[in-house]
Design a protein around this motif. Structure first.
Motif, PDB file in Angstrom:
ATOM      1  N   GLU A 103       0.825  -1.212   0.000  1.00 26.21           N
ATOM      2  CA  GLU A 103       0.000   0.000   0.000  1.00 26.21           C
ATOM      3  C   GLU A 103       0.862   1.267   0.000  1.00 26.21           C
ATOM      4  O   GLU A 103       0.453   2.298  -0.528  1.00 26.21           O
ATOM      5  CB  GLU A 103      -0.910   0.008   1.230  1.00 26.21           C
ATOM      6  CG  GLU A 103      -1.927  -1.116   1.240  1.00 26.21           C
ATOM      7  CD  GLU A 103      -3.307  -0.655   0.809  1.00 26.21           C
ATOM      8  OE1 GLU A 103      -3.781   0.359   1.335  1.00 26.21           O
ATOM      9  OE2 GLU A 103      -3.891  -1.307  -0.063  1.00 26.21           O
ATOM     10  N   ARG A 109       0.696   4.219  -6.725  1.00 31.39           N
ATOM     11  CA  ARG A 109      -0.039   5.474  -6.573  1.00 31.39           C
ATOM     12  C   ARG A 109       0.185   6.374  -7.782  1.00 31.39           C
ATOM     13  O   ARG A 109      -0.742   7.016  -8.287  1.00 31.39           O
ATOM     14  CB  ARG A 109       0.424   6.164  -5.285  1.00 31.39           C
ATOM     15  CG  ARG A 109      -0.609   7.081  -4.678  1.00 31.39           C
ATOM     16  CD  ARG A 109      -0.244   7.459  -3.260  1.00 31.39           C
ATOM     17  NE  ARG A 109      -0.070   6.286  -2.411  1.00 31.39           N
ATOM     18  CZ  ARG A 109       0.247   6.341  -1.128  1.00 31.39           C
ATOM     19  NH1 ARG A 109       0.427   7.522  -0.565  1.00 31.39           N
ATOM     20  NH2 ARG A 109       0.380   5.251  -0.423  1.00 31.39           N
ATOM     21  N   HIS A 169     -11.838   7.068  -2.764  1.00 31.32           N
ATOM     22  CA  HIS A 169     -11.960   6.325  -1.516  1.00 31.32           C
ATOM     23  C   HIS A 169     -10.806   6.613  -0.552  1.00 31.32           C
ATOM     24  O   HIS A 169     -10.816   6.132   0.577  1.00 31.32           O
ATOM     25  CB  HIS A 169     -12.005   4.819  -1.787  1.00 31.32           C
ATOM     26  CG  HIS A 169     -13.395   4.296  -1.985  1.00 31.32           C
ATOM     27  ND1 HIS A 169     -14.323   4.253  -0.967  1.00 31.32           N
ATOM     28  CD2 HIS A 169     -14.013   3.792  -3.081  1.00 31.32           C
ATOM     29  CE1 HIS A 169     -15.453   3.727  -1.421  1.00 31.32           C
ATOM     30  NE2 HIS A 169     -15.294   3.451  -2.692  1.00 31.32           N
ATOM     31  N   LYS A 170      -9.815   7.374  -1.020  1.00 33.61           N
ATOM     32  CA  LYS A 170      -8.635   7.601  -0.190  1.00 33.61           C
ATOM     33  C   LYS A 170      -8.797   8.851   0.665  1.00 33.61           C
ATOM     34  O   LYS A 170      -9.596   9.723   0.368  1.00 33.61           O
ATOM     35  CB  LYS A 170      -7.384   7.704  -1.081  1.00 33.61           C
ATOM     36  CG  LYS A 170      -7.205   6.497  -2.006  1.00 33.61           C
ATOM     37  CD  LYS A 170      -7.199   5.183  -1.243  1.00 33.61           C
ATOM     38  CE  LYS A 170      -7.116   3.956  -2.124  1.00 33.61           C
ATOM     39  NZ  LYS A 170      -8.384   3.610  -2.773  1.00 33.61           N
ATOM     40  N   LYS A 171      -8.014   8.936   1.726  1.00 39.33           N
ATOM     41  CA  LYS A 171      -8.139  10.032   2.674  1.00 39.33           C
ATOM     42  C   LYS A 171      -7.352  11.272   2.262  1.00 39.33           C
ATOM     43  O   LYS A 171      -7.675  12.389   2.676  1.00 39.33           O
ATOM     44  CB  LYS A 171      -7.691   9.567   4.064  1.00 39.33           C
ATOM     45  CG  LYS A 171      -8.570   8.461   4.630  1.00 39.33           C
ATOM     46  CD  LYS A 171      -8.068   7.990   5.985  1.00 39.33           C
ATOM     47  CE  LYS A 171      -8.946   6.863   6.530  1.00 39.33           C
ATOM     48  NZ  LYS A 171      -8.459   6.355   7.838  1.00 39.33           N
ATOM     49  N   GLU A 175      -5.612  13.106  -3.650  1.00 38.91           N
ATOM     50  CA  GLU A 175      -6.253  12.021  -4.381  1.00 38.91           C
ATOM     51  C   GLU A 175      -7.737  12.290  -4.594  1.00 38.91           C
ATOM     52  O   GLU A 175      -8.282  12.023  -5.670  1.00 38.91           O
ATOM     53  CB  GLU A 175      -6.029  10.699  -3.635  1.00 38.91           C
ATOM     54  CG  GLU A 175      -4.572  10.259  -3.677  1.00 38.91           C
ATOM     55  CD  GLU A 175      -4.310   9.008  -2.861  1.00 38.91           C
ATOM     56  OE1 GLU A 175      -4.351   7.909  -3.442  1.00 38.91           O
ATOM     57  OE2 GLU A 175      -4.067   9.130  -1.651  1.00 38.91           O
ATOM     58  N   THR A 347     -10.979   1.509   1.715  1.00 37.52           N
ATOM     59  CA  THR A 347      -9.802   2.351   1.494  1.00 37.52           C
ATOM     60  C   THR A 347      -8.603   1.550   0.988  1.00 37.52           C
ATOM     61  O   THR A 347      -7.556   2.135   0.705  1.00 37.52           O
ATOM     62  CB  THR A 347      -9.400   3.089   2.787  1.00 37.52           C
ATOM     63  OG1 THR A 347      -9.087   2.132   3.805  1.00 37.52           O
ATOM     64  CG2 THR A 347     -10.520   3.993   3.276  1.00 37.52           C
ATOM     65  N   ARG A 349      -6.060  -0.102  -1.352  1.00 37.09           N
ATOM     66  CA  ARG A 349      -5.668   0.290  -2.702  1.00 37.09           C
ATOM     67  C   ARG A 349      -5.788  -0.877  -3.676  1.00 37.09           C
ATOM     68  O   ARG A 349      -5.724  -2.044  -3.274  1.00 37.09           O
ATOM     69  CB  ARG A 349      -4.247   0.862  -2.697  1.00 37.09           C
ATOM     70  CG  ARG A 349      -4.165   2.146  -1.889  1.00 37.09           C
ATOM     71  CD  ARG A 349      -2.811   2.819  -1.974  1.00 37.09           C
ATOM     72  NE  ARG A 349      -2.811   4.031  -1.152  1.00 37.09           N
ATOM     73  CZ  ARG A 349      -3.255   5.212  -1.565  1.00 37.09           C
ATOM     74  NH1 ARG A 349      -3.701   5.341  -2.798  1.00 37.09           N
ATOM     75  NH2 ARG A 349      -3.238   6.255  -0.757  1.00 37.09           N
TER      76      ARG A 349
END
Length: 388
Positions: A103, A109, A169-171, A175, A347, A349
């Motif tokens: 992750e 990413r 969906h990421k914090k 993103e 969350t 990945r």
């Protein structure tokens, strides 16, 4: 390829239970560089333009020029299913103890970040080609060519919604904003709120408009589902902002600011390239949205969580999502087909999502099942027995 030693391993046998001893000391991500292919859909119009520039220079291949503008739907509905058939299922899961390391590996990413700039370049090129009377490198497009390019851009937009879904969906704020920018192209900015805070909460219940029902064909589903999603997203944000003492018309409203991004992007396109781009912008947006919503249709078809005596629904489990582990479609859709794990770990990945043996399995990859869903009698014949 990336090879990683098992955390805590010093090269000796792993102590503990027999199950723990069977775990690998190191693991190699054999798919690492295959994820670069996930950027190809973002560049479909760019690829088409490059190929057509080449075909234009080869007189004997001139007949290919008009057909090439339709490469997008051909790639999605013909080439990807063929790839699924040839390469089959994936079946490999990341060992759980390697998930945190995977992750945090920046390569994956960066791959997901690059979808938007490539998609934006494809949109700019498409708008230029839709409106130019003397485009660089290729002959002026006919109306038929422009519609084909709009279809191809629609495939880029539809898969772009999947890329935005991964980011949304990421914090991290970066993103989430990249997700909003990507959703601005098909004008579907409310999706992040509706999906994250609506669908994920009510999935596989009668209250969820995005969970399709047994016996419901895809066309009825689209008519029923899409109109409910916008007000649900707005009401979710309205309630959130009310708890903070803010107006629903505040720029803190993530539906409103996503729509403003859409308005800004479309306005720039129309100001720069002219109103002639509008019909084709609308075509690509509608097709992108339809691609996403038909995927929504097949992901939970007929699956229901049971209501408990206290009035609440049972916890969402692997059995409440249709999965498919076909390798090629997984690569192009950020493993969205491993849908049960996505609902269990929203969350997590894409590179870490796991195939679940307890999840119901579609007989083919998403692209093939989308085509099947478009013929309702065929869909019911294939799916209803499997559902029961």
């Amino acid at each position: 390829m990336t090879t990683r030693e098992r955390p805590g391993s010093s090269g000796s046998a792993v102590s503990g239970s027999e199950g723990a001893a069977a775990l690998p000391k190191e693991w190699t991500d054999r798919k690492k560089y295959a994820w670069l292919l996930s950027m190809v859909p973002a560049a479909i119009p760019l690829i088409i333009w490059g190929l057509n520039s080449w075909f234009t220079a080869i007189e004997t291949w001139a007949w290919m020029i008009h057909a090439m503008w339709w490469v997008g739907p051909i790639a999605v509905f013909v080439l990807i299913p063929i790839g699924d058939f040839v390469l089959g299922r994936d079946g490999e899961n990341v060992p759980e103890e390697f998930v945190p390391w995977l992750e945090e590996t920046k390569f994956y990413r960066i791959v997901s970040f690059l979808y938007f700039p490539l998609m934006f370049a494809s949109l700019i090129l498409s708008a230029y080609l839709w409106t130019s009377s003397n485009p660089i490198g290729v002959a002026e497009l006919t109306v038929y060519d422009k519609i084909g390019l709009a279809w191809s851009m629609g495939m880029t937009s539809g898969i772009g919604i999947v890329a935005a879904h991964e980011l949304g969906h990421k914090k991290a704020e970066l993103e989430r904003w990249l997700g909003k920018l990507t959703l601005a192209v098909p004008a579907y900015g409310h999706f992040l709120i509706e999906h994250n805070k609506g669908h994920h909460v009510q999935v596989a219940t009668p209250e969820d408009p995005v969970s399709s029902r047994m016996g419901e064909n895809v066309y009825s589903y689209l008519i029923r589902s899409i109109p409910y999603q916008i007000p649900r997203a707005w009401n979710i944000e309205k309630k959130r902002l009310a708890r903070q003492g803010k107006s629903q018309w505040s720029l803190s409203n993530d539906v409103l600011n996503a729509w403003l991004v859409t308005v800004g992007l479309w306005a720039v396109i129309l100001i720069v390239f002219g109103i002639g781009a509008l019909p084709y912008m609308l075509i690509q947006a509608v097709l992108g949205i339809m691609l996403l919503e038909v995927v929504n249709y097949l992901e939970h078809y007929g699956l229901l969580r049971q209501k408990m005596p206290n009035g609440r629904y049972e916890r969402c489990g692997p059995e409440h999502s249709w999965n498919s582990d076909n390798f090629v479609t997984n690569i192009f859709l950020y493993q969205l087909q491993r849908h049960s794990d996505h609902h269990a770990n929203p969350t997590r990945r894409y590179q870490s999502l796991r195939s679940d043996v307890y999840a119901p399995e579609l007989p083919a990859g998403y692209a093939t099942m989308i085509a099947t869903a478009m013929v309702p009698p065929l869909w019911f014949a294939v799916m209803d027995k499997r559902l029961m």
